[in-house]
Design an enzyme around this catalytic site. Structure first.
Site, PDB file in Angstrom:
ATOM      1  N   LYS A 161       7.653 -13.910 -19.122  1.00 24.38           N
ATOM      2  CA  LYS A 161       8.449 -13.099 -18.298  1.00 24.38           C
ATOM      3  C   LYS A 161       7.739 -11.920 -18.342  1.00 24.38           C
ATOM      4  CE  LYS A 161      12.912 -15.380 -19.546  1.00 24.38           C
ATOM      5  NZ  LYS A 161      14.155 -15.636 -20.095  1.00 24.38           N
ATOM      6  N   HIS A 171      16.391 -14.240 -35.702  1.00 26.06           N
ATOM      7  CA  HIS A 171      17.491 -15.552 -35.621  1.00 26.06           C
ATOM      8  C   HIS A 171      18.779 -14.781 -36.097  1.00 26.06           C
ATOM      9  CE1 HIS A 171      13.269 -17.129 -36.637  1.00 26.06           C
ATOM     10  NE2 HIS A 171      13.608 -18.105 -35.806  1.00 26.06           N
TER      11      HIS A 171
END
Length: 135
Positions: A62, A104
């Site tokens: 991206k 995370h």
């Protein structure tokens, strides 16, 4: 100068299901060094690691705006750890600096990749020492 920023979020359990069901997923997405690092993790940490690498490669695609496929392949991108655990991203034949952050939380992994143009001195250094900064 920053020339690209990419962000990606993935479900760890979804990536874990794909890993458990599709044998070729790991070898198509991860490099041999990444698979070696993944093999040292157990339980949920294994799936977290794989999801983090997959997310980092998505975020990189991206940031470049090219996606994965024609110009950059999964195997061209490698996300490893420094001795202190900090993730680093290296890309074959890619002349720019790359930075990666992987986090995370619960069942999610979020990754940010920043691409920065190299200075003239760094470009000269790469010509003299071609292995520096690339796979």
């Amino acid at each position: 100068m920053i020339i690209g920023i990419g962000n990606d979020i993935e479900s760890i359990s979804r990536v874990g299901q794909i890993v458990d069901q599709k044998n070729k997923f790991l070898t198509s997405i991860l490099t041999a060094s990444e698979i070696d690092q993944a093999s040292t993790r157990r339980g949920k940490h294994y799936h977290e690691f794989v999801a983090g690498r997959f997310s980092a490669k998505e975020a990189f695609s991206k940031a470049t705006g090219f996606g994965i496929g024609e110009k950059v392949k999964w195997q061209d991108i490698e996300v490893l750890n420094e001795k202190n655990g900090r993730p680093i991203i290296r890309v074959k034949n890619f002349p720019y600096k790359t930075y990666v952050a992987i986090t995370h939380s619960g069942d999610q992994v979020n990754t940010v990749v920043i691409i920065e143009r190299r200075t003239l001195l760094e470009k000269i250094s790469l010509k003299i020492f071609p292995k520096r900064g690339v796979l």
